[in-house]
Scaffold this motif. Structure first.
Motif, short mmCIF file in Angstrom:
data_model
loop_
_atom_site.label_atom_id
_atom_site.label_comp_id
_atom_site.label_asym_id
_atom_site.label_seq_id
_atom_site.Cartn_x
_atom_site.Cartn_y
_atom_site.Cartn_z
N ALA A 1 34.29 44.26 82.47
CA ALA A 1 35.33 43.00 83.24
C ALA A 1 33.61 42.05 82.27
CB ALA A 1 35.16 43.01 84.32
N ALA A 2 32.13 42.32 82.10
CA ALA A 2 31.35 41.64 82.74
C ALA A 2 29.94 42.65 81.84
CB ALA A 2 31.65 41.15 83.69
N VAL A 3 28.90 42.37 81.43
CA VAL A 3 27.99 43.12 81.12
C VAL A 3 26.30 41.90 81.31
CG1 VAL A 3 27.50 41.64 78.70
CG2 VAL A 3 26.15 43.70 79.33
N LEU A 4 25.95 42.45 82.69
CA LEU A 4 24.91 41.86 82.93
C LEU A 4 23.75 41.85 82.18
CD1 LEU A 4 27.39 42.25 85.01
CD2 LEU A 4 25.29 41.92 87.12
N LYS A 5 22.71 40.73 81.53
CA LYS A 5 21.42 40.59 81.28
C LYS A 5 21.05 40.12 81.63
CE LYS A 5 23.75 42.57 76.37
NZ LYS A 5 23.84 41.99 74.56
N GLY A 6 19.87 40.52 81.45
CA GLY A 6 18.19 39.73 81.71
C GLY A 6 17.28 40.81 82.28
N HIS A 7 17.36 42.07 82.18
CA HIS A 7 16.38 43.11 82.55
C HIS A 7 16.10 43.24 80.91
CE1 HIS A 7 16.09 44.28 86.65
NE2 HIS A 7 17.63 43.88 86.79
N GLY A 8 14.38 43.25 80.78
CA GLY A 8 14.02 43.71 79.84
C GLY A 8 13.44 45.10 79.69
N ASP A 9 13.74 46.24 80.39
CA ASP A 9 13.78 47.75 80.23
C ASP A 9 14.27 48.48 81.67
OD1 ASP A 9 12.09 49.80 79.68
OD2 ASP A 9 10.02 49.72 80.42
N THR A 10 14.78 50.06 81.53
CA THR A 10 15.60 50.00 82.39
C THR A 10 15.88 49.93 84.01
OG1 THR A 10 15.14 52.21 81.16
CG2 THR A 10 16.25 52.67 82.89
N ILE A 11 17.16 50.21 83.98
CA ILE A 11 17.82 49.58 85.34
C ILE A 11 17.59 50.70 86.38
CG2 ILE A 11 19.27 48.18 86.81
CD1 ILE A 11 19.79 46.88 84.40
N GLN A 12 17.10 50.82 87.23
CA GLN A 12 16.97 51.85 87.99
C GLN A 12 17.32 51.61 89.45
OE1 GLN A 12 15.14 54.88 86.78
NE2 GLN A 12 15.47 56.01 88.39
N ALA B 1 37.95 48.70 76.56
CA ALA B 1 37.53 47.62 76.06
C ALA B 1 35.96 46.98 76.92
CB ALA B 1 38.63 46.67 76.26
N ALA B 2 35.40 46.58 75.25
CA ALA B 2 33.97 46.33 75.95
C ALA B 2 33.25 45.11 76.24
CB ALA B 2 33.04 46.33 74.39
N ALA B 3 32.83 44.93 76.85
CA ALA B 3 32.40 44.08 78.19
C ALA B 3 32.34 42.61 77.52
CB ALA B 3 31.45 44.04 78.74
N GLN B 4 33.64 41.59 77.96
CA GLN B 4 32.92 40.62 77.10
C GLN B 4 32.29 39.10 77.86
OE1 GLN B 4 37.52 39.49 77.76
NE2 GLN B 4 38.10 41.28 77.90
N ASP C 1 19.62 51.60 78.75
CA ASP C 1 20.23 50.72 77.42
C ASP C 1 19.81 49.14 78.24
OD1 ASP C 1 21.81 50.10 79.53
OD2 ASP C 1 23.81 51.01 78.40
N ASN C 2 19.64 48.90 79.93
CA ASN C 2 18.56 47.54 79.94
C ASN C 2 19.86 46.79 80.78
OD1 ASN C 2 16.34 48.99 78.98
ND2 ASN C 2 16.23 47.17 77.67
N VAL C 3 20.77 46.84 80.61
CA VAL C 3 22.06 46.26 81.48
C VAL C 3 22.69 46.77 82.17
CG1 VAL C 3 22.60 44.93 79.09
CG2 VAL C 3 24.12 46.93 79.52
N ALA C 4 23.28 46.14 82.95
CA ALA C 4 24.62 46.67 84.62
C ALA C 4 25.92 45.99 83.59
CB ALA C 4 24.26 45.82 85.47
N LEU C 5 26.60 47.13 83.95
CA LEU C 5 28.62 46.70 83.92
C LEU C 5 28.77 46.62 84.91
CD1 LEU C 5 28.35 48.36 80.28
CD2 LEU C 5 28.42 46.47 80.29
N LEU C 6 29.76 45.65 85.39
CA LEU C 6 31.09 45.99 86.23
C LEU C 6 31.88 46.26 85.68
CD1 LEU C 6 32.01 44.74 88.44
CD2 LEU C 6 32.94 42.77 87.89
N TRP C 7 32.55 47.35 85.91
CA TRP C 7 33.98 48.15 84.96
C TRP C 7 34.93 47.88 86.64
CZ3 TRP C 7 33.79 50.04 80.86
CH2 TRP C 7 32.35 50.46 80.75
N ARG C 8 36.46 47.49 85.74
CA ARG C 8 37.63 47.37 86.61
C ARG C 8 38.93 48.33 86.40
NH1 ARG C 8 39.43 41.11 84.95
NH2 ARG C 8 40.65 41.49 86.44
N GLY C 9 39.68 48.43 86.67
CA GLY C 9 41.07 49.55 86.81
C GLY C 9 40.49 50.32 86.63
N LEU C 10 39.84 50.80 87.65
CA LEU C 10 39.16 52.07 88.15
C LEU C 10 40.94 53.31 88.59
CD1 LEU C 10 36.42 50.67 88.22
CD2 LEU C 10 36.03 53.43 89.06
N ALA C 11 41.27 52.08 89.81
CA ALA C 11 42.29 52.63 90.32
C ALA C 11 44.02 52.77 89.41
CB ALA C 11 43.20 51.57 91.25
N ALA C 12 43.50 52.82 88.15
CA ALA C 12 44.81 52.19 87.35
C ALA C 12 44.71 54.05 86.50
CB ALA C 12 45.23 51.32 86.57
N ALA C 13 43.08 54.19 85.93
CA ALA C 13 43.15 55.25 85.47
C ALA C 13 42.60 56.23 86.24
CB ALA C 13 41.06 54.93 85.22
#
Length: 453
Positions: free
Chosen positions: A205-216, A275-278, A183-195
């Motif tokens: 917690a954040a979505v990293l947008k800048g790529h125009g194609d799949t991030i490999q 919660a979706a990335a803010q 989906d061309n984005v990277a996501l930073l996830w928090r709360g894994l220990a609690a999960a």
């Protein structure tokens, strides 16, 4: 006319056995004569006899920092070393064959794996708890595993998850996870220990947008405050990450609540209830040079990134200067790369060929001398993972449905992990004693591996 060489059984070699092991495992360094036809098994019997070990322990042997895989005589002949001088032989604990541990079916191809440090505190702080293992699938789902069982799963991406990496954090809430995909984005996830303790699904917690194609490919800096991603758009981008990105996201939340402009979107709830990335993060820099898909990224030291590409190149980068510091130009597409801890040592890579390649950028005698091939796989190499604390041991995964454990001081693998029904796509170390692999048979497999330090 030269006299024929004596039979190997008639030759003796004077050896001085040395080791870096504790004092109770050290033999006298007095040179002793041993038959030249001995292999590592015979030498191991000698060490066990001298130490009076019961039960016996297997050892491996290094001659001039290369693992002995032939008889002493044949090794000396191959390296043009004399049998007339005292040979210094270092002995180290042998790595025993991996023991299959667990097998976990998934709904789709297992395409990304990341090991997360355990947490022992009630608040999820850094500690000596049991590590977590994250697996990403072609169905976009990420699952968390601990102690052989699934503890949490959530819909992370709209499409296949292609990369996952742990992100260091000193904030006290436990490890962070970075994922990326089609989906061309990277996501930073928090709360894994609690999960993992039975709480809700992790939060993006954040979505990293800048790529125009799949991030490999994706990798995080050792301190976690920066990360790097590569994709099918041929771009290699550097981002803020970890605690630094969490702080920015929280500051953006406050700005949004005060009605001021910021880089933060309102919280949305996804179909899975998480919660979706803010916070939407833009790249901080671009490392320009690749001309095709950037398939793999490694971040071994604070200022050094290694990348590989379908353009047949492997590159080293100075992140601060956003400049390429070294390039190895191969003749095949390169799919995966890993670098030794510290960033000033070896770089291992593989791709559209059967050989694992090991590049030593410190050698300047020409590219042909700086790169050596380690052959054993029978199909393309899809993933490489460096041991978290050993400078010598790596694991590779291949389309031949096997994973192989290597000591890079030898040109052949130590052991082969079999059992997969189809090609393997990913591999990682879950702590220092477990190897995890995943692939097209939709299964996550783990095996116990004891690597002495």
């Amino acid at each position: 006319m030269a006299e024929p060489s004596p039979p190997e059984t008639d030759v003796v070699v004077t050896c001085k056995f040395v080791t870096k092991l504790p004092a109770e495992l050290r033999v006298p360094e007095t040179p002793i004569a041993v038959p030249a036809n001995l292999t590592r098994y015979g030498l191991s019997q000698i060490i066990n006899h001298l130490l009076a070990l019961d039960p016996a322990r297997p050892f491996d042997f290094l001659v001039e920092d290369e693992l002995l895989r032939l008889s002493l005589h044949r090794h000396l002949e191959a390296h043009q070393l004399s049998t007339e001088t005292v040979l210094e032989v270092e002995y180290v604990p042998a790595v025993l064959p991996p023991q299959p541990k667990e097998e976990h079916p998934h709904e789709d191809w297992v395409s990304a794996l990341a090991a997360l440090p355990g947490s022992s505190s009630a608040k999820g702080g850094r500690g000596g708890g049991e590590p977590l293992l994250a697996s990403g699938c072609y169905d976009g789902i990420v699952r968390l595993w601990r102690g052989g069982g699934e503890v949490c799963s959530w819909a992370a991406h709209k499409g296949p998850v292609q990369a996952a990496t742990a992100v260091a954090s000193a904030a006290g809430e436990g490890p962070l996870l970075l994922t990326a995909g089609n989906d061309n984005v990277a996501l930073l996830w928090r709360g894994l220990a609690a999960a993992a303790r039975g709480g809700g699904a992790p939060e993006a917690a954040a979505v990293l947008k800048g790529h125009g194609d799949t991030i490999q490919g994706a990798a995080a800096a050792p301190d976690g405050n920066l990360c790097c991603t590569g994709g099918w758009d041929s771009r290699l981008l550097v981002w803020r990450c970890g605690d630094a990105l969490l702080a920015a996201a929280e500051a953006g939340d406050e700005a949004g609540e005060n009605g001021k402009a910021g880089g933060t979107k309102k919280r949305k709830v996804g179909a899975n209830g998480a919660a979706a990335a803010q916070h939407v993060e833009a790249p901080r820099a671009e490392l320009s040079g690749h001309s095709q898909c950037v398939a793999g990224v490694a971040w071994p030291a604070a200022g050094t990134v290694a990348s590989c590409s379908w353009d047949h190149s492997v590159r080293l980068w100075d992140v601060g200067a956003a400049a390429c510091t070294d390039t190895f130009n191969h003749n095949k597409a390169v799919y995966c790369v890993a670098a030794a801890l510290g960033g000033d040592g070896l770089v291992a890579f593989g791709g559209a060929e059967k050989a694992l390649r090991v590049w030593d950028p410190r050698q300047r005698g020409g590219e042909g001398l700086a790169v050596r091939a380690c052959s054993s796989h029978t199909d393309w190499i899809s993933a490489i993972a460096w041991h978290p604390s050993s400078a010598h041991h790596i694991v590779t995964a291949s389309h031949d449905a096997t994973a192989k454990l290597w000591d890079l001081r030898a040109a052949i693998p130590l052991h082969t992990l079999e059992g997969a029904a189809e090609k393997l796509l990913c591999a990682t170390w879950a702590g220092s004693g477990t190897v995890a692999t995943g692939g097209a048979d939709c299964k996550l497999r783990t095996a116990t591996v004891e690597v002495a330090q």
